[in-house]
Scaffold this motif. Structure first.
Motif, PDB file in Angstrom:
ATOM      1  N   ALA A   1      34.097 -23.165 -27.350  1.00 16.25           N
ATOM      2  CA  ALA A   1      34.065 -23.108 -28.808  1.00 16.25           C
ATOM      3  C   ALA A   1      35.011 -22.049 -29.369  1.00 16.25           C
ATOM      4  CB  ALA A   1      32.641 -22.831 -29.269  1.00 16.25           C
TER       5      ALA A   1
ATOM      6  N   LEU B   1      21.134 -30.361 -26.705  1.00 16.93           N
ATOM      7  CA  LEU B   1      22.292 -29.530 -26.397  1.00 16.93           C
ATOM      8  C   LEU B   1      23.211 -30.313 -25.468  1.00 16.93           C
ATOM      9  CD1 LEU B   1      20.500 -26.139 -25.736  1.00 16.93           C
ATOM     10  CD2 LEU B   1      21.864 -26.751 -27.735  1.00 16.93           C
TER      11      LEU B   1
ATOM     12  N   ARG C   1      23.631 -26.670 -38.479  1.00 16.48           N
ATOM     13  CA  ARG C   1      23.654 -25.250 -38.112  1.00 16.48           C
ATOM     14  C   ARG C   1      24.765 -24.968 -37.114  1.00 16.48           C
ATOM     15  NH1 ARG C   1      18.365 -23.080 -35.820  1.00 16.48           N
ATOM     16  NH2 ARG C   1      18.811 -24.701 -34.295  1.00 16.48           N
ATOM     17  N   GLU C   2      25.090 -26.003 -36.317  1.00 20.64           N
ATOM     18  CA  GLU C   2      26.043 -25.826 -35.228  1.00 20.64           C
ATOM     19  C   GLU C   2      27.352 -25.196 -35.708  1.00 20.64           C
ATOM     20  OE1 GLU C   2      25.611 -26.105 -32.114  1.00 20.64           O
ATOM     21  OE2 GLU C   2      27.694 -25.797 -31.511  1.00 20.64           O
TER      22      GLU C   2
ATOM     23  N   PHE D   1      22.769 -17.921 -29.897  1.00 22.87           N
ATOM     24  CA  PHE D   1      23.945 -17.765 -29.034  1.00 22.87           C
ATOM     25  C   PHE D   1      23.571 -18.063 -27.591  1.00 22.87           C
ATOM     26  CE2 PHE D   1      27.043 -14.756 -31.485  1.00 22.87           C
ATOM     27  CZ  PHE D   1      27.156 -15.728 -32.470  1.00 22.87           C
TER      28      PHE D   1
ATOM     29  N   ARG E   1      29.908 -24.533 -22.506  1.00 24.79           N
ATOM     30  CA  ARG E   1      29.411 -24.322 -23.870  1.00 24.79           C
ATOM     31  C   ARG E   1      28.588 -25.511 -24.314  1.00 24.79           C
ATOM     32  NH1 ARG E   1      30.410 -20.025 -22.856  1.00 24.79           N
ATOM     33  NH2 ARG E   1      32.055 -18.658 -23.576  1.00 24.79           N
ATOM     34  N   PHE E   2      27.376 -25.227 -24.764  1.00 25.75           N
ATOM     35  CA  PHE E   2      26.567 -26.290 -25.329  1.00 25.75           C
ATOM     36  C   PHE E   2      26.834 -26.358 -26.823  1.00 25.75           C
ATOM     37  CE2 PHE E   2      23.714 -25.434 -21.650  1.00 25.75           C
ATOM     38  CZ  PHE E   2      23.651 -26.725 -21.157  1.00 25.75           C
TER      39      PHE E   2
ATOM     40  N   SER F   1      24.840 -30.927 -35.285  1.00 29.64           N
ATOM     41  CA  SER F   1      23.899 -30.549 -36.338  1.00 29.64           C
ATOM     42  C   SER F   1      24.581 -29.641 -37.361  1.00 29.64           C
ATOM     43  CB  SER F   1      22.695 -29.841 -35.729  1.00 29.64           C
ATOM     44  OG  SER F   1      23.099 -28.576 -35.258  1.00 29.64           O
TER      45      SER F   1
ATOM     46  N   ARG G   1      23.210 -21.769 -26.581  1.00 31.19           N
ATOM     47  CA  ARG G   1      24.505 -22.447 -26.500  1.00 31.19           C
ATOM     48  C   ARG G   1      25.336 -21.934 -25.320  1.00 31.19           C
ATOM     49  NH1 ARG G   1      22.791 -22.559 -31.505  1.00 31.19           N
ATOM     50  NH2 ARG G   1      23.222 -24.364 -32.824  1.00 31.19           N
TER      51      ARG G   1
ATOM     52  N   TYR H   1      27.905 -13.466 -41.604  1.00 34.47           N
ATOM     53  CA  TYR H   1      29.208 -13.415 -40.950  1.00 34.47           C
ATOM     54  C   TYR H   1      29.831 -12.030 -41.097  1.00 34.47           C
ATOM     55  CZ  TYR H   1      33.918 -14.795 -39.577  1.00 34.47           C
ATOM     56  OH  TYR H   1      35.127 -14.880 -38.938  1.00 34.47           O
TER      57      TYR H   1
ATOM     58  N   LEU I   1      27.863  -9.377 -39.029  1.00 30.55           N
ATOM     59  CA  LEU I   1      28.168  -9.481 -37.602  1.00 30.55           C
ATOM     60  C   LEU I   1      29.553  -8.901 -37.334  1.00 30.55           C
ATOM     61  CD1 LEU I   1      27.344 -10.554 -34.802  1.00 30.55           C
ATOM     62  CD2 LEU I   1      28.474 -12.680 -35.369  1.00 30.55           C
TER      63      LEU I   1
ATOM     64  N   GLY J   1      34.079 -15.518 -34.735  1.00 30.27           N
ATOM     65  CA  GLY J   1      34.293 -14.225 -35.385  1.00 30.27           C
ATOM     66  C   GLY J   1      33.980 -13.088 -34.430  1.00 30.27           C
TER      67      GLY J   1
ATOM     68  N   TYR K   1      27.112 -21.494 -36.413  1.00 28.23           N
ATOM     69  CA  TYR K   1      27.048 -20.631 -35.240  1.00 28.23           C
ATOM     70  C   TYR K   1      28.368 -20.574 -34.489  1.00 28.23           C
ATOM     71  CZ  TYR K   1      22.215 -19.465 -35.862  1.00 28.23           C
ATOM     72  OH  TYR K   1      21.055 -18.946 -36.366  1.00 28.23           O
ATOM     73  N   VAL K   2      29.093 -21.683 -34.507  1.00 30.09           N
ATOM     74  CA  VAL K   2      30.426 -21.661 -33.892  1.00 30.09           C
ATOM     75  C   VAL K   2      31.308 -20.673 -34.654  1.00 30.09           C
ATOM     76  CG1 VAL K   2      32.529 -22.999 -33.528  1.00 30.09           C
ATOM     77  CG2 VAL K   2      30.337 -23.962 -32.898  1.00 30.09           C
ATOM     78  N   ARG K   3      31.194 -20.679 -35.964  1.00 26.90           N
ATOM     79  CA  ARG K   3      31.993 -19.760 -36.784  1.00 26.90           C
ATOM     80  C   ARG K   3      31.618 -18.309 -36.483  1.00 26.90           C
ATOM     81  NH1 ARG K   3      32.913 -17.845 -42.405  1.00 26.90           N
ATOM     82  NH2 ARG K   3      30.667 -17.732 -42.750  1.00 26.90           N
ATOM     83  N   LEU K   4      30.322 -18.049 -36.396  1.00 26.47           N
ATOM     84  CA  LEU K   4      29.866 -16.686 -36.086  1.00 26.47           C
ATOM     85  C   LEU K   4      30.390 -16.248 -34.715  1.00 26.47           C
ATOM     86  CD1 LEU K   4      26.139 -16.755 -37.245  1.00 26.47           C
ATOM     87  CD2 LEU K   4      27.985 -15.381 -38.222  1.00 26.47           C
ATOM     88  N   TRP K   5      30.305 -17.155 -33.770  1.00 23.34           N
ATOM     89  CA  TRP K   5      30.724 -16.827 -32.399  1.00 23.34           C
ATOM     90  C   TRP K   5      32.231 -16.557 -32.340  1.00 23.34           C
ATOM     91  CZ3 TRP K   5      29.676 -14.827 -28.043  1.00 23.34           C
ATOM     92  CH2 TRP K   5      30.370 -15.155 -26.883  1.00 23.34           C
TER      93      TRP K   5
ATOM     94  N   GLY L   1      19.197 -32.506 -32.039  1.00 22.26           N
ATOM     95  CA  GLY L   1      18.686 -31.284 -31.424  1.00 22.26           C
ATOM     96  C   GLY L   1      18.991 -31.141 -29.942  1.00 22.26           C
TER      97      GLY L   1
ATOM     98  N   TYR M   1      26.591 -19.019 -24.911  1.00 24.39           N
ATOM     99  CA  TYR M   1      27.687 -18.137 -25.295  1.00 24.39           C
ATOM    100  C   TYR M   1      27.545 -16.786 -24.582  1.00 24.39           C
ATOM    101  CZ  TYR M   1      28.538 -21.153 -29.400  1.00 24.39           C
ATOM    102  OH  TYR M   1      28.810 -22.192 -30.249  1.00 24.39           O
TER     103      TYR M   1
ATOM    104  N   GLU N   1      24.945 -28.178 -30.328  1.00 23.83           N
ATOM    105  CA  GLU N   1      23.698 -28.846 -30.709  1.00 23.83           C
ATOM    106  C   GLU N   1      24.024 -30.120 -31.463  1.00 23.83           C
ATOM    107  OE1 GLU N   1      19.721 -26.764 -32.271  1.00 23.83           O
ATOM    108  OE2 GLU N   1      21.119 -27.272 -33.874  1.00 23.83           O
TER     109      GLU N   1
END
Lengths: 258, 440
Positions: A251, A147, A212-213, B102, A138-139, A210, B105, B10, B13, A222, A216-220, A145, B107, A141
């Motif tokens: 993550a 990764l 935004r990171e 995604f 897992r990268f 960053s 990263r 959120y 999605l 979820g 996106y972790v939260r979205l992922w 910027g 994912y 950010e």
């Protein structure tokens, strides 16, 4: 008397050891390749420190490529990256065994030979771990910027992983940190990747991600939670495919941002 | 009338993932491609799993619906129009943004885009096309894309979409036309098979184009797949694998996926809720049979028959077949044909290839087979090495069945621990002769 060639745990080291043993014209039972620091002392044998040079490594590589073929070199190279202390010995044994059969390019098919079988097994293991990390790495950010990914592999798989990500993310700046072997693969956008040795002075740099990171972790997270069908829950199956040791840096499983 | 507030990313999605999760295919295999250096993305022939969800299924693609607003009323579906659920849609930009972020990263391996039918099949298809076009051309995404072709949409649209996607699939939904009529009143068998045929024909043409012009654009390079629901309707396993077989043969599908029916709606047309959960074992057996069809040269009527139309619960289809055809066993590992080796329980196609290669360089023994990867606790009843079985076995169905069932417990210690002990010369108290001299 048996001679044990002692070398460091690197491709150059092991190939240098093999070079010396090969040069001395030893038979399989008269020589052994051992790794410095992982040595089991034996009676009745000579210990020789192999002098490690790029030249020797290149010569062994050329030898394998010429006589055993590219496919066998691919297998042997992967086997040398393994964490098994007996790997050097298995490779040397395989090379010596190849001399005995009529078509030496077919040596990797000779699975009933114990050394060949060992190389095959090691290669499969390294290859398997590489493939797992291609997916499970897992990268995140960082503020600047870049990764950044942390991995804790058993085998030295960075040189197998880096080409994959270089082909995949050519326009990104990224780095993969192999915590076990204290090495980095670093890629600058649009350029070749390189391997760097040694730990960085400041681990804190990698903790500043960053803005935004986090989103996106939260979205992922979820997504991963929602995608599972409740009435099919099967943690054993999940465990089988995704062992816990990989999850530390993923993550969707760990709690901090790393 | 309820007015819906704008949802956060959120929540969107969450809703559109939840609506897409019953789609089975999440594979990213079948095509290989390197990034051209201008954008991100590549594809691996073998596919890559990026995570595994709590139900043990692989997460390889970002599996979402474009919208869950649907004009159809399929009885088994969460998103049917008669269900009262929160409805929402992505915009093409949102889909692109999510996929790119995604993907970089690591994912996901790519995007799996399906959709409910918003307004009309054509309208929906155009929205999907807009999203994919933007993703491929503006964001320069070169990863894997799996997209659903929507039955009833214009052939023109489906073709355009096929040049952007790696894999396309049309859901067969249910194994037979009658079941489809009963549970999915807005869909017809003909409507589903038409786009499937179209994609097939276009792929054949494309193969020729590529032969002529190496750089011709690729049409659905990873092939097409389909899926059907198992256990919602009364079909037998035999009927189902026959359908699958004909799909492989007549439509050249890459994969057929089976999805065990999950109760999400209460409807009189659906089977009653039993509390047993989805028929997972049945689904598993069907997948096993599916592999036998695709990789092991089995035919559907070999595995099941009209009289015996369902799979054995205890044994996988291959083992079951072998037990019913004991007259073909044991086979000699050092000589048997590759296709015969494939039929031995415990020997997969990889080990079969390895056996064929390794035996050219010397005869193989049971210990060698173990190293090669053969599952000996199954295979030992069906093979000989150099004319000998691993240990004396009666070629009797009941006997082997019993032994397979209690594998591990019933086997002699030597077998369970594998590997033979070297017979020592100085073992045992009785005198024996060596070189004519009596040693005591």
């Amino acid at each position: 008397m048996k001679t044990v060639y002692v070398c460091s745990d690197t491709v150059t080291g092991i190939f240098s050891g093999i070079y010396d043993a090969w040069k001395a014209g030893k038979r399989e039972e008269d020589c052994e390749i051992a790794l410095r620091g992982q040595l089991e002392q034996q009676l009745f044998c000579d210990y020789v420190e192999a002098e490690e040079t790029e030249h020797k490594a290149a010569a062994v590589e050329a030898l394998i490529m010429k006589h055993l073929g590219a496919k066998a070199y691919h297998d042997i190279y992967h086997a040398v990256l393994s964490s098994d202390p007996k790997k050097g010995d298995a490779v040397l044994g395989t090379m010596l065994a190849a001399k005995e059969i009529p078509d030496s390019t077919r040596i990797m098919e000779h699975l009933s030979h114990p050394k060949v079988e060992k190389v095959f097994e090691l290669c499969r293991n390294v290859f398997g771990e590489t493939h797992s990390y291609k997916g499970f790495l897992r990268f995140c950010e960082l503020e600047n910027g870049v990764l950044y990914a942390r991995i804790e592999p058993k085998n030295q798989i960075l040189t197998c992983l880096a080409p994959h990500f270089a082909a995949r993310l050519p326009v990104e700046n990224w780095m993969i940190h192999d915590v076990t072997h204290k090495t980095f693969a670093v890629h600058e956008a649009g350029k070749q990747w390189v391997i760097a040795f040694g730990g960085p002075a400041d681990e804190e740099v990698f903790k500043r991600v960053s803005d935004r990171e986090k989103e996106y972790v939260r979205l992922w997270r979820g997504f991963c939670k929602t995608i599972a069908i409740e009435s099919r829950t099967n943690p054993r199956c999940q465990m089988q495919h995704l062992p816990l040791r990989y999850r530390r840096e993923m993550a969707e499983f760990c709690n901090n941002s790393h | 009338m309820r007015i819906q507030e704008a949802l956060s990313m959120y929540d969107k999605l969450n809703i559109l993932t939840d609506a897409a999760k019953y789609d089975v295919a999440c594979t990213s295999s079948g095509t290989s491609r390197k990034s051209d250096g201008t954008g991100i993305g590549s594809c691996e022939q073998s596919g890559i799993c990026h995570s595994f969800s709590a139900d043990g299924r692989c997460i390889s693609l970002l599996k979402i619906l474009f919208t869950n607003e649907c004009i159809y009323d399929c009885k088994y579906c969460v998103n049917r129009r008669s269900n009262d659920v929160v409805r929402t849609s992505f915009s093409p930009d949102e889909v692109c943004e999510l996929t790119m972020e995604f993907y970089r990263r690591n994912y996901i391996e790519g995007l799996f885009l399906s959709s409910g039918i918003l307004k009309s099949p054509n309208y929906t298809m155009e929205l999907i096309y807009a999203a994919l076009y933007r993703l491929r051309r503006e964001y320069n995404f070169q990863g894997y894309i799996h997209v659903k072709a929507i039955p009833g949409a214009d052939p023109e649209l489906i073709q355009k979409l096929g040049f952007l996607a790696d894999r396309m699939s049309v859901n067969l939904e249910l194994p037979t036309a009658e079941s489809l009529k009963a549970l999915a009143p807005n869909k017809t068998r003909k409507n589903i098979l038409t786009p499937m045929r179209l994609v097939q024909n276009r792929m054949t043409e494309n193969r020729q184009e590529i032969q002529l012009y190496r750089n011709a654009p690729r049409f659905v390079p990873a092939g097409q797949s389909t899926q059907m629901i198992i256990g919602a309707t009364p079909e037998t396993d035999y009927q189902i694998i026959q359908v699958a077989e004909s799909l492989y043969q007549k439509f050249e599908l890459k994969r057929v996926f089976y999805s065990a029916f999950v109760h999400v709606n209460d409807d009189a047309a659906l089977p009653a809720k039993t509390g047993e959960g989805p028929p997972l074992l049945r689904e598993h057996r069907l997948y096993q049979a599916d592999w036998l069809l695709r990789y092991y040269h089995f035919r559907a009527e070999e595995l099941l028959t009209e009289e015996n139309p369902n799979f054995n619960v205890l044994f996988d289809p291959k083992c079951n077949w072998a037990l019913k055809h004991l007259e073909e066993f044991p086979v000699e590992v050092n000589r048997a044909d590759y296709k015969i080796l494939l039929r031995v329980p415990g020997i997969g196609y990889k080990s079969a290839v390895r056996i064929v290669k390794a035996r050219r360089l010397g005869s193989l023994d049971f210990t060698d087979l173990k190293k090669i990867g053969v599952v000996l606790k199954r295979a030992l009843y069906f093979i000989t090495c150099n004319g000998r079985m691993m240990y004396p076995t009666r070629m009797d169905e009941d006997y082997i069945t019993r032994n397979l069932l209690y594998a591990g417990e019933k086997l002699p210690r030597e077998v369970t621990e594998m590997g033979y002990r070297q017979l020592s010369l100085f073992e045992g108290g009785n005198g024996y002769c060596e070189d004519g001299i009596c040693v005591q």
